[in-house]
Design a protein around this motif. Structure first.
Motif, mmCIF file in Angstrom:
data_model
loop_
_atom_site.group_PDB
_atom_site.id
_atom_site.type_symbol
_atom_site.label_atom_id
_atom_site.label_comp_id
_atom_site.label_asym_id
_atom_site.label_seq_id
_atom_site.Cartn_x
_atom_site.Cartn_y
_atom_site.Cartn_z
ATOM 1 N N HIS A 181 47.293 43.113 53.988
ATOM 2 C CA HIS A 181 46.756 41.928 53.330
ATOM 3 C C HIS A 181 47.763 41.379 52.317
ATOM 4 O O HIS A 181 48.752 42.029 51.970
ATOM 5 C CB HIS A 181 45.440 42.273 52.629
ATOM 6 N N PHE A 214 42.209 44.362 51.884
ATOM 7 C CA PHE A 214 42.533 45.022 50.619
ATOM 8 C C PHE A 214 41.244 45.642 50.127
ATOM 9 O O PHE A 214 40.231 44.958 49.973
ATOM 10 C CB PHE A 214 43.064 44.052 49.573
ATOM 11 N N TYR A 260 43.624 51.830 45.273
ATOM 12 C CA TYR A 260 43.527 50.769 46.259
ATOM 13 C C TYR A 260 44.384 51.054 47.488
ATOM 14 O O TYR A 260 45.355 51.815 47.446
ATOM 15 C CB TYR A 260 43.938 49.428 45.646
ATOM 16 N N SER A 319 52.239 47.521 46.655
ATOM 17 C CA SER A 319 51.556 48.548 47.438
ATOM 18 C C SER A 319 52.419 48.932 48.628
ATOM 19 O O SER A 319 53.356 48.209 48.999
ATOM 20 C CB SER A 319 50.185 48.055 47.914
ATOM 21 N N ASN A 346 46.083 48.728 50.738
ATOM 22 C CA ASN A 346 46.354 47.400 51.271
ATOM 23 C C ASN A 346 46.770 47.533 52.733
ATOM 24 O O ASN A 346 47.863 47.989 53.040
ATOM 25 C CB ASN A 346 47.458 46.709 50.463
#
Length: 283
Positions: free
Chosen positions: A153, A135, A148, A170, A150
């Motif tokens: 994760h 992440f 962000y 996500s 991911n």
């Protein structure tokens, strides 16, 4: 018979010396690995946020890692990762990945672009077929916007000012090192002043007790909600304490890593001007 006994003693001494040498090397490797984890950021960099992290290896060395640093005056970089497997090979893969990510992150604010390049390098030269969940996020400390990515994760947890914990969603994406040519995508979220983002590895949620029961995600949420406004160090220590209590006498099966950040909101620095009357009174 005496000759056989002498030979047995010599072999035992050699095996003991080899074991002690290996244990010493592993202790040194652990010390080196722990020393490359990031140090706390300077206090002046943390006017808009508080940050705390901890890593508890299951063995001498760890396949987990975390990292954080300022990419610019108002951009905070965060990463947490977990390599497949355990022991020295996983630790070496973790160190290599951490170094690659940090090198690619220089002055770049898009986690997807960072992980796309890192994955290309890992997948191109990965004879052991290891993989790693990651992440990666970049927080705008002025606005609270979090960009962000991911890569397979565990989903982060947002701890609200109301004390409730909820998952940060996500897009499903491939782990790093599995295949070349993957283009990762970024998601966005906004942290409000007082909200906390908690990152973790599956060593916590998959911790087992003597009855082979898993700690699981529900207990992790409950642990965070049990003391939501405690300072970050105490919050993480409390979560780890609940995991340890749940596991009991069962051995630790996997590395456990936690990273938490509290966004405090941006406040422009106040500049005090000394006027003529103040200057005269100062004398």
């Amino acid at each position: 018979m005496q000759s056989a006994l002498r030979q047995y003693i010599d072999q035992l001494q050699a095996a003991t010396a080899a074991k002690e040498r290996l244990e010493s090397e592993l202790r040194i490797a652990r010390d080196i690995q722990m020393s490359i984890l990031p140090r706390p950021l300077p206090l002046e960099a943390q006017r808009t946020f508080a940050l705390c992290a901890t890593l508890v290896p299951a063995r001498e060395v760890s396949g987990d890692f975390y990292d954080f640093f300022m990419l610019a005056a108002d951009r905070l970089y965060l990463v947490i990762a977990d390599v497949s497997g355990k022991g020295v090979p996983s630790a070496l893969f973790a160190v290599a990945t951490k170094s690659l990510i940090k090198a690619k992150a220089h002055d770049r604010f898009d986690p997807a672009a960072i992980l796309t390049e890192v994955n290309a390098e890992l997948a191109a030269d990965n004879p052991s077929n290891m993989f790693i969940t990651v992440f990666c996020g970049v927080l705008d400390t002025r606005s609270g916007e979090l960009i962000y990515t991911n890569a397979g994760h565990n989903p982060p947890i947002l701890l609200g000012t109301d004390g409730r914990a909820r998952w940060v969603k996500s897009q499903p994406q491939v782990l790093l090192g599995v295949m070349d040519g993957v283009c990762y995508r970024s998601d966005r979220a906004n942290l409000l002043p007082g909200e906390r983002l908690v990152l973790y590895t599956d060593g916590l949620t998959e911790a087992k007790n003597g009855q082979d029961e898993l700690f699981r995600e529900a207990r992790l949420l409950a642990a965070l909600e049990s003391s939501p406004r405690q300072e970050l160090g105490g919050l993480l220590a409390g979560v780890l304490g609940q995991v340890v209590t749940f596991v009991g006498a069962a051995p630790q099966a996997d590395d456990m890593t936690l990273l938490a950040i509290e966004y405090r909101g941006y406040m422009a620095p106040v500049r005090t001007e000394i006027g003529p009357s103040d200057a005269s009174s100062a004398h």
